[in-house]
Design a protein around this motif. Structure first.
Motif, PDB file in Angstrom:
ATOM      1  N   PHE A  48       1.117  -1.346  -0.087  1.00  0.00           N
ATOM      2  CA  PHE A  48      -0.225   0.013  -0.049  1.00  0.00           C
ATOM      3  C   PHE A  48       0.853   1.241   0.362  1.00  0.00           C
ATOM      4  O   PHE A  48       0.590   2.604  -0.799  1.00  0.00           O
ATOM      5  CB  PHE A  48      -1.573  -0.033   1.439  1.00  0.00           C
ATOM      6  CG  PHE A  48      -1.531   1.612   1.025  1.00  0.00           C
ATOM      7  CD1 PHE A  48      -2.761   1.580   0.268  1.00  0.00           C
ATOM      8  CD2 PHE A  48      -1.844   1.755   2.104  1.00  0.00           C
ATOM      9  CE1 PHE A  48      -3.364   2.915   0.689  1.00  0.00           C
ATOM     10  CE2 PHE A  48      -2.449   3.180   2.307  1.00  0.00           C
ATOM     11  CZ  PHE A  48      -3.394   3.206   1.140  1.00  0.00           C
ATOM     12  N   LEU A 128     -11.795  -3.661   4.219  1.00  0.00           N
ATOM     13  CA  LEU A 128     -10.313  -3.265   3.192  1.00  0.00           C
ATOM     14  C   LEU A 128     -10.180  -4.063   2.090  1.00  0.00           C
ATOM     15  O   LEU A 128      -9.822  -3.393   0.758  1.00  0.00           O
ATOM     16  CB  LEU A 128      -9.219  -3.435   4.545  1.00  0.00           C
ATOM     17  CG  LEU A 128      -8.645  -2.405   5.548  1.00  0.00           C
ATOM     18  CD1 LEU A 128      -7.726  -2.700   6.241  1.00  0.00           C
ATOM     19  CD2 LEU A 128      -7.909  -1.101   4.956  1.00  0.00           C
ATOM     20  N   LEU A 131     -11.885  -2.461  -0.084  1.00  0.00           N
ATOM     21  CA  LEU A 131     -11.797  -0.903  -1.072  1.00  0.00           C
ATOM     22  C   LEU A 131     -10.632  -1.412  -2.107  1.00  0.00           C
ATOM     23  O   LEU A 131     -10.252  -0.589  -2.137  1.00  0.00           O
ATOM     24  CB  LEU A 131     -11.448  -0.684   0.151  1.00  0.00           C
ATOM     25  CG  LEU A 131     -11.887   0.382   1.086  1.00  0.00           C
ATOM     26  CD1 LEU A 131     -11.687   1.080   2.817  1.00  0.00           C
ATOM     27  CD2 LEU A 131     -12.490   1.773   0.248  1.00  0.00           C
ATOM     28  N   ILE A 132     -10.260  -2.441  -1.551  1.00  0.00           N
ATOM     29  CA  ILE A 132      -8.816  -3.019  -2.684  1.00  0.00           C
ATOM     30  C   ILE A 132      -9.407  -2.487  -3.652  1.00  0.00           C
ATOM     31  O   ILE A 132      -9.006  -1.990  -4.888  1.00  0.00           O
ATOM     32  CB  ILE A 132      -8.151  -3.793  -1.726  1.00  0.00           C
ATOM     33  CG1 ILE A 132      -7.079  -3.493  -0.915  1.00  0.00           C
ATOM     34  CG2 ILE A 132      -7.268  -4.782  -3.035  1.00  0.00           C
ATOM     35  CD1 ILE A 132      -5.999  -4.448   0.175  1.00  0.00           C
ATOM     36  N   PRO A 196      -8.450   6.399  -1.185  1.00  0.00           N
ATOM     37  CA  PRO A 196      -6.913   5.846  -0.496  1.00  0.00           C
ATOM     38  C   PRO A 196      -7.007   6.277   1.357  1.00  0.00           C
ATOM     39  O   PRO A 196      -7.137   5.570   2.347  1.00  0.00           O
ATOM     40  CB  PRO A 196      -5.986   7.140  -0.931  1.00  0.00           C
ATOM     41  CG  PRO A 196      -6.220   7.136  -2.363  1.00  0.00           C
ATOM     42  CD  PRO A 196      -8.049   6.942  -2.364  1.00  0.00           C
ATOM     43  N   VAL A 199      -9.041   3.924   3.193  1.00  0.00           N
ATOM     44  CA  VAL A 199      -8.028   2.368   3.114  1.00  0.00           C
ATOM     45  C   VAL A 199      -7.475   3.017   4.714  1.00  0.00           C
ATOM     46  O   VAL A 199      -7.143   2.122   5.490  1.00  0.00           O
ATOM     47  CB  VAL A 199      -6.918   2.250   1.906  1.00  0.00           C
ATOM     48  CG1 VAL A 199      -5.832   1.079   3.076  1.00  0.00           C
ATOM     49  CG2 VAL A 199      -7.788   1.673   0.907  1.00  0.00           C
ATOM     50  N   VAL A 203      -7.117   1.065   8.021  1.00  0.00           N
ATOM     51  CA  VAL A 203      -6.149   0.440   8.514  1.00  0.00           C
ATOM     52  C   VAL A 203      -5.702   0.266   9.950  1.00  0.00           C
ATOM     53  O   VAL A 203      -5.470  -0.004  10.695  1.00  0.00           O
ATOM     54  CB  VAL A 203      -4.673   0.671   7.823  1.00  0.00           C
ATOM     55  CG1 VAL A 203      -3.573   0.206   7.657  1.00  0.00           C
ATOM     56  CG2 VAL A 203      -5.002   0.183   6.139  1.00  0.00           C
TER      57      VAL A 203
END
Lengths: 367, 276
Positions: A48, A128, A131-132, A196, A199, A203
């Motif tokens: 990332f 996540l 989202l990726i 982003p 993310v 995270v």
């Protein structure tokens, strides 16, 4: 006393850096039987960060305008010093990110690490992963090539199968009836700003829960004395007598990252076009549909699944239900046993599910 | 509250099945892209049998179709016309099929240079008196990419002996092979997003110049011009070799980087072992 010691002293008397280093580093103990699969998350974080750095570098020359986007990418690839490398790292990295995220999910699945009290860790990880995938989907359009244009046309069509709101939703996603300049604007904003940021937030949440609850003990090998979690009160899952995160497991993380880098660089330097059909280097043409346009490998199972179901809505509903069930897995599977070999039914279903998913992917590729 | 083994199994079967289904799918839905609607000429003629429908299938295999040149590109008319009458309206430029003697001018609307070469050649001089037209060698709807394969004993001997044609063909084979090989290399780079625009345009110009010789029956001229063209192809070959060299350097740097990553992995692993 060296300059570094002075700086550390200065910081220590103000924010207690030595205490933090002990708490988060040498004092942060992990289970003695921890394995390398636990370093998948660190590899993901590394990817990332690499994506963020290369993405920022690409932003310097990329022009988010349908008239100029393709040409700006061509300039990056051909004229900007090391532009080809930056772009390839970014493009190959996005595919690798999905692959490693899936490996991370499978390892959590097989080691039963999603089970109580770590349901929220699993949920944040599941978000996540989505989202990726959203980052990959939005980034795919930005080069404004035939591949990106038509793959986005195909992907945004999917929302149309949702009853009542489908057509409105498609128009909202595209910013019009068809994929065009407004779509590029939206996807660009999502890809470089909103996604982003989400993310990063997720995270942070993922790490917060990890740190708050503690690392799970692998169900393999010697596990020491463990008191099972009863669910009556919050309890940090400590590992007395375990190995310190710094230096022991940090070295394992770095080893895994170095191995990942070797694999990743092999693709970047020796087969960078693995993920690029030739349509990726042809400017978008809304009047010319390329033959056999296919989604990226990670969306091929969905693509094939929809071809299997005759009714569009049934196809999308089946996928929606499947994803919901995957998200709610820790709330459905409430058994205490975590060793995969002691859960034969789970093992058979999981391996069967993965094989089916791979089978659909291969079928989708050749269909 | 304790659950019996049977109860646990009852609970696990649906959970297992759900997990199986969940892993079989992922997020967004994808459907086949919609083909753009075909032009009205294709829509009508493809549904018709015999001589009037046959050109559609032949055109689909042609170099024209490959480059997006549709029926109206040669025959005129309005491909977006609402019906056959408006699509084939002379008022909208419809020309229909040309007479035999009009064929060179018909093709020459686009292939201006080729028309000039053809008219100057022995073939062009014999137009209207049994000499070949463009479609004799190139076909009328399944128009093939111009290549030396068109100069062959089977086709040439329909009108005359192959001896002279063979000498001309042999003089050009090496250059043609080189052009084809260069084109392939350029295409490979193009499919990788490399900027080969200048080289591609250079080859296009050389190939066109070379192909003008296809209509020439002067053996000496063909030979001399082939030698000159060969020298120009050498420059393009040099530009591609420079690109090959760059690729090679990148791979060497990549190999060093990969070796460095593996070495770092080995060292970090050994250091980690020392702490166990």
């Amino acid at each position: 006393m060296s300059m570094l010691d002075r700086v550390i002293d200065w910081l220590d008397v103000r924010i207690g850096v030595r205490e933090l280093a002990k708490e988060w580093g040498s004092g942060y103990l992990l289970p003695r039987n921890i394995n390398f699969w636990y370093s998948m998350g660190s590899i993901l974080l590394f990817i990332f960060l690499l994506q963020v750095v290369t993405g920022i570098l690409l932003l310097i020359h990329y022009v988010p305008d349908s008239e100029k986007a393709f040409a700006s990418v061509a300039v990056i690839m051909n004229d900007v010093p090391y532009g080809w490398l930056i772009r390839m790292i970014h493009a190959v990295g996005s595919n690798m990110m999905v692959a490693i995220a899936l490996l991370h999910m499978f390892s959590v699945l097989f080691m039963g690490s999603y089970k109580a009290p770590r349901e929220i860790n699993w949920l944040s990880g599941f978000l996540l992963l989505n989202l990726i995938l959203a980052l990959c989907l939005t980034g795919y359009l930005l080069p404004w090539s035939q591949l990106s244009f038509w793959a986005t046309t195909v992907a945004t069509n999917s929302a149309g199968a949702i009853p009542y709101v489908g057509p409105t939703l498609v128009e909202f996603l595209r910013g019009g009836k068809l994929v065009g300049p407004p779509t590029l604007g939206r996807f660009f904003a999502l890809h470089v700003a909103l996604l982003p940021a989400l993310v990063v937030v997720l995270v942070g949440i993922h790490f917060f829960f990890l740190e708050r609850i503690g690392i799970s003990t692998p169900p393999f090998g010697h596990q020491g004395k463990k008191t099972p979690w009863r669910g009556d009160a919050f309890r940090y899952d400590a590992h007395p007598g375990g190995i310190p995160f710094i230096p022991n497991y940090l070295l394992q993380d770095l080893t895994s990252i170095a191995i990942y880098l070797a694999v990743f660089l092999s693709v970047v330097f020796f087969d960078p076009y693995l993920f690029f059909p030739k349509e990726a280097f042809v400017p978008a043409n809304p009047y010319l549909t390329p033959a056999h346009i296919k989604p990226e490998w990670y969306f091929l199972p969905n693509y094939q699944m929809l071809k299997i179901f005759s009714n569009e809505f049934v196809g999308i509903a089946a996928q929606g239900i499947a994803m919901t069930l995957l998200a709610l897995l820790p709330f459905l599977d409430r058994g205490k046993e975590r060793h995969p070999l002691k859960r034969p039914l789970f093992l058979a279903c999981s391996i069967g599910g993965i094989l089916l998913w791979l089978g659909l992917m291969i079928w989708g590729h050749f269909s | 509250m304790r659950t019996s083994p049977v109860g646990r199994l009852r609970l696990r079967i649906p959970i297992g099945a759900l997990l199986f289904a969940a892993l079989a799918a992922c997020l967004p839905r994808v459907t086949a892209a919609q083909e753009p609607p075909e032009i009205v000429c294709i829509q009508c003629h493809s549904r018709q049998a015999g001589k009037i429908g046959e050109p559609v299938g032949l055109w689909r295999q042609s170099v024209h179709a490959e480059n997006g040149i549709a029926c109206n590109g040669c025959h005129g008319g309005d491909p977006k016309g609402a019906d056959a009458e408006s699509a084939m309206s002379p008022a909208r430029g419809f020309l229909g099929a040309p007479k035999e003697t009009d064929i060179p001018a018909f093709c020459g609307k686009c292939h201006v240079g080729v028309l000039k070469d053809y008219l100057a050649s022995a073939h062009g001089q014999a137009l209207g008196s049994g000499g070949p037209t463009c479609v004799t060698c190139h076909g009328n709807h399944k128009v093939l990419r111009a290549s030396l394969d068109l100069i062959n004993e089977k086709d040439c001997s329909r009108c005359h002996g192959f001896d002279r044609a063979r000498i001309i063909r042999d003089a050009m084979v090496k250059t043609e092979s080189r052009i084809v090989a260069l084109d392939k290399r350029i295409q490979t780079y193009k499919d990788q997003g490399a900027d080969v625009d200048r080289i591609e345009k250079g080859l296009f110009a050389i190939r066109n110049r070379f192909h003008t010789l296809f209509h020439d029956q002067d053996v000496d001229k063909v030979w001399e011009e082939s030698v000159r063209i060969d020298a120009e192809l050498g420059k393009l070959d040099g530009a591609l070799k420079a690109m090959d060299e760059t690729q090679h350097r990148r791979k060497t740097a990549g190999a060093v980087a990969i070796a460095g990553a593996l070495l770092a992995a080995a060292l970090l692993y050994l250091i980690r072992k020392s702490y166990d």
